[in-house]
Design a protein around this motif. Structure first.
Motif, mmCIF file in Angstrom:
data_model
loop_
_atom_site.group_PDB
_atom_site.id
_atom_site.type_symbol
_atom_site.label_atom_id
_atom_site.label_comp_id
_atom_site.label_asym_id
_atom_site.label_seq_id
_atom_site.Cartn_x
_atom_site.Cartn_y
_atom_site.Cartn_z
ATOM 1 N N MET A 1 4.176 1.721 23.649
ATOM 2 C CA MET A 1 5.133 0.624 23.586
ATOM 3 C C MET A 1 6.430 0.951 24.315
ATOM 4 S SD MET A 1 3.665 -1.860 21.991
ATOM 5 C CE MET A 1 2.201 -1.347 22.898
ATOM 6 N N SER A 2 6.755 2.234 24.445
ATOM 7 C CA SER A 2 7.981 2.608 25.163
ATOM 8 C C SER A 2 7.881 2.295 26.653
ATOM 9 C CB SER A 2 8.272 4.094 24.961
ATOM 10 O OG SER A 2 8.446 4.397 23.596
ATOM 11 N N TRP A 3 6.673 2.437 27.226
ATOM 12 C CA TRP A 3 6.492 2.229 28.656
ATOM 13 C C TRP A 3 5.835 0.895 28.986
ATOM 14 C CZ3 TRP A 3 8.924 5.480 31.777
ATOM 15 C CH2 TRP A 3 9.266 6.735 31.273
ATOM 16 N N SER A 4 5.629 0.037 27.986
ATOM 17 C CA SER A 4 5.003 -1.248 28.242
ATOM 18 C C SER A 4 6.004 -2.216 28.866
ATOM 19 C CB SER A 4 4.450 -1.838 26.941
ATOM 20 O OG SER A 4 3.886 -3.104 27.176
ATOM 21 N N LYS A 5 5.523 -3.108 29.738
ATOM 22 C CA LYS A 5 6.363 -4.102 30.388
ATOM 23 C C LYS A 5 6.464 -5.393 29.592
ATOM 24 C CE LYS A 5 5.405 -2.430 35.060
ATOM 25 N NZ LYS A 5 4.912 -2.790 36.425
ATOM 26 N N LYS A 6 5.759 -5.473 28.497
ATOM 27 C CA LYS A 6 5.810 -6.682 27.678
ATOM 28 C C LYS A 6 7.188 -6.814 27.024
ATOM 29 C CE LYS A 6 1.535 -8.021 28.250
ATOM 30 N NZ LYS A 6 1.187 -9.301 28.888
ATOM 31 N N LYS A 7 7.613 -8.063 26.813
ATOM 32 C CA LYS A 7 8.945 -8.305 26.273
ATOM 33 C C LYS A 7 9.076 -7.807 24.838
ATOM 34 C CE LYS A 7 12.203 -12.086 25.371
ATOM 35 N NZ LYS A 7 12.441 -13.550 25.471
ATOM 36 N N PHE A 8 8.059 -8.061 24.019
ATOM 37 C CA PHE A 8 8.142 -7.705 22.603
ATOM 38 C C PHE A 8 7.544 -6.334 22.311
ATOM 39 C CE2 PHE A 8 9.236 -12.067 22.160
ATOM 40 C CZ PHE A 8 10.028 -12.109 21.035
ATOM 41 N N ALA A 9 7.326 -5.533 23.333
ATOM 42 C CA ALA A 9 6.879 -4.163 23.096
ATOM 43 C C ALA A 9 7.965 -3.348 22.404
ATOM 44 C CB ALA A 9 6.482 -3.512 24.417
ATOM 45 N N ALA A 10 9.234 -3.660 22.700
ATOM 46 C CA ALA A 10 10.339 -2.958 22.028
ATOM 47 C C ALA A 10 10.359 -3.274 20.531
ATOM 48 C CB ALA A 10 11.665 -3.330 22.674
ATOM 49 N N GLU A 11 10.076 -4.539 20.182
ATOM 50 C CA GLU A 11 10.035 -4.903 18.760
ATOM 51 C C GLU A 11 8.863 -4.210 18.060
ATOM 52 O OE1 GLU A 11 12.162 -6.741 17.077
ATOM 53 O OE2 GLU A 11 13.437 -7.118 18.814
ATOM 54 N N VAL A 12 7.715 -4.163 18.709
ATOM 55 C CA VAL A 12 6.560 -3.486 18.121
ATOM 56 C C VAL A 12 6.851 -2.000 17.949
ATOM 57 C CG1 VAL A 12 4.131 -2.924 18.468
ATOM 58 C CG2 VAL A 12 4.973 -5.195 19.042
ATOM 59 N N LYS A 13 7.522 -1.408 18.918
ATOM 60 C CA LYS A 13 7.895 0.012 18.806
ATOM 61 C C LYS A 13 8.830 0.236 17.623
ATOM 62 C CE LYS A 13 10.595 3.571 21.121
ATOM 63 N NZ LYS A 13 11.507 3.867 22.259
ATOM 64 N N TYR A 14 9.784 -0.678 17.412
ATOM 65 C CA TYR A 14 10.704 -0.537 16.278
ATOM 66 C C TYR A 14 9.956 -0.571 14.938
ATOM 67 C CZ TYR A 14 14.110 -2.010 12.777
ATOM 68 O OH TYR A 14 14.857 -2.111 11.630
ATOM 69 N N TYR A 15 9.003 -1.506 14.791
ATOM 70 C CA TYR A 15 8.265 -1.610 13.524
ATOM 71 C C TYR A 15 7.292 -0.447 13.353
ATOM 72 C CZ TYR A 15 10.204 -6.207 12.657
ATOM 73 O OH TYR A 15 11.070 -7.238 12.396
ATOM 74 N N LEU A 16 6.789 0.104 14.438
ATOM 75 C CA LEU A 16 5.948 1.302 14.326
ATOM 76 C C LEU A 16 6.757 2.484 13.821
ATOM 77 C CD1 LEU A 16 3.775 1.088 17.569
ATOM 78 C CD2 LEU A 16 2.964 0.937 15.213
ATOM 79 N N GLU A 17 7.947 2.669 14.356
ATOM 80 C CA GLU A 17 8.802 3.757 13.888
ATOM 81 C C GLU A 17 9.211 3.552 12.431
ATOM 82 O OE1 GLU A 17 11.980 3.694 16.642
ATOM 83 O OE2 GLU A 17 10.890 4.787 18.222
ATOM 84 N N GLU A 18 9.477 2.290 12.065
ATOM 85 C CA GLU A 18 9.848 2.006 10.666
ATOM 86 C C GLU A 18 8.680 2.294 9.723
ATOM 87 O OE1 GLU A 18 12.183 -1.573 8.305
ATOM 88 O OE2 GLU A 18 10.799 -2.067 9.925
ATOM 89 N N ALA A 19 7.476 1.899 10.105
ATOM 90 C CA ALA A 19 6.303 2.165 9.274
ATOM 91 C C ALA A 19 6.037 3.666 9.167
ATOM 92 C CB ALA A 19 5.082 1.452 9.850
ATOM 93 N N ARG A 20 6.208 4.400 10.254
ATOM 94 C CA ARG A 20 6.010 5.853 10.209
ATOM 95 C C ARG A 20 7.005 6.519 9.266
ATOM 96 N NH1 ARG A 20 8.073 8.708 15.414
ATOM 97 N NH2 ARG A 20 9.943 7.890 14.391
#
Length: 337
Positions: free
Chosen positions: A198-217
């Protein structure tokens, strides 16, 4: 034709007879003679007293008996004292408030157990509102335990031995079609690898998905104690090689490493609407969607157990037979050509 305003006032100001009661005083109507005034529910002035200056008599007549007189500091102090230091019927902890405080060096005061029991009885309505249903449920569970002879089901053993965390995000201003691609991309990957993706993805909401992954971890580590195998020395002496559900072979050295077992999206409410202007005077409606992301985190020991279960099931099936030994029904008495 009615009288003019001056003549009407003159007719109404005529003196009424004194022998009639005040409630039936005749009123001279224009052209109709005297009429009796009667009381009804609209005769009272609903706005009587409005606009008058606030005096002590008016406040005493219109104030709320509970909160209306709290403007006075003395009344406010008395009200607070009554509310905070009420009797036993108002405060269930009154016995504990009035009881002498125990000192560690002195012996316990007599009757302390009785006071504590009384507090439990007062709290019974809150902690145990339906004792008959509770006793029925406990009896049912005891019967089940006796019938099983203490044996646990497979699902109960898995819940007791394996840890997991289910984390759901807030509704994000995007559509299901766009977010489901990212959910499929991170499914089955370790958490650290999914965050890197998700850090290197070009999708717009990849940053949001990365944030929720870190929160879940972080929640899984803090609340469930997941992913602490390397810190506690719980690692394999020799890497285990297993095959995932997608058919990919991976090596596992840490059985407590977290991975994304499942990830799915859910449609939320519409955030708003907008007119879509078209040709020839036509139009459509554009709805702005919202979507949530749900992640289920598990440890690698769960994936190892699933792989071993699948291999055991394959071994129980035996070899594949082209013509199994089973009876044939519905044979034709003639050739099919």
């Amino acid at each position: 034709m009615s009288l003019r305003i001056a003549a009407r006032r003159l007719a109404l100001s005529a003196r009424a007879p004194n022998n009639l009661p005040s409630s039936q005083t005749p009123v001279w109507s224009a052209g109709l003679g005297p009429s009796v005034q009667r009381r009804h529910k609209w005769s009272t002035n609903l706005f009587k007293g409005w606009g008058k200056p606030r005096t002590k008599d008016n406040l005493a007549a219109t104030a709320d008996p509970v909160t209306g007189q709290l403007d006075d500091p003395k009344n406010r102090e008395q009200f607070l004292e009554r509310s905070m230091y009420s009797g036993v019927e108002d405060n269930i902890f009154q016995d504990e408030i009035e009881a002498p405080q125990k000192d560690a060096s002195t012996e316990a005061t007599p009757g302390a157990g009785e006071m504590e029991q009384k507090t439990k009885e007062n709290m019974a309505m809150v902690v145990d509102p339906d004792p008959r249903s509770r006793i029925r449920w406990q009896r049912k569970k005891v019967i089940q335990m006796v019938r099983r002879n203490g044996r646990l089901t497979k699902e109960e053993r898995i819940v007791m031995s394996e840890r997991e965390l289910l984390h759901k995000s807030e509704f994000m201003p995007t559509s299901v079609k766009k977010l489901v691609m990212l959910a499929r991309q991170i499914a089955g990957k370790p958490v650290d690898e999914a965050i890197t993706q998700m850090s290197w993805s070009k999708k717009k909401f990849a940053a949001e998905v990365k944030y929720y992954l870190e929160e879940a971890r972080d929640l899984a580590i803090a609340q469930r104690g997941m992913g602490l195998g390397e810190a506690n020395g719980e690692t394999f002496a020799k890497p285990r090689k297993i095959q995932t559900k997608e058919g990919k072979w991976i090596e596992i050295t840490d059985p407590t490493r977290m991975y994304i077992a499942q990830s799915w999206v859910g449609r939320g409410t519409w955030r708003g609407k907008k007119i879509d202007y078209k040709g020839r005077g036509r139009m459509g409606i554009i709805r702005h969607p919202s979507t949530s992301l749900t992640i289920l985190l598990k440890e690698e020991k769960s994936r190892i157990r699933e792989y071993e279960d699948s291999e055991t099931l394959k071994a129980k099936k035996g070899p594949w037979v082209h013509l199994p030994n089973r009876p044939v029904y519905g044979q034709r008495p003639y050739y099919s050509w």
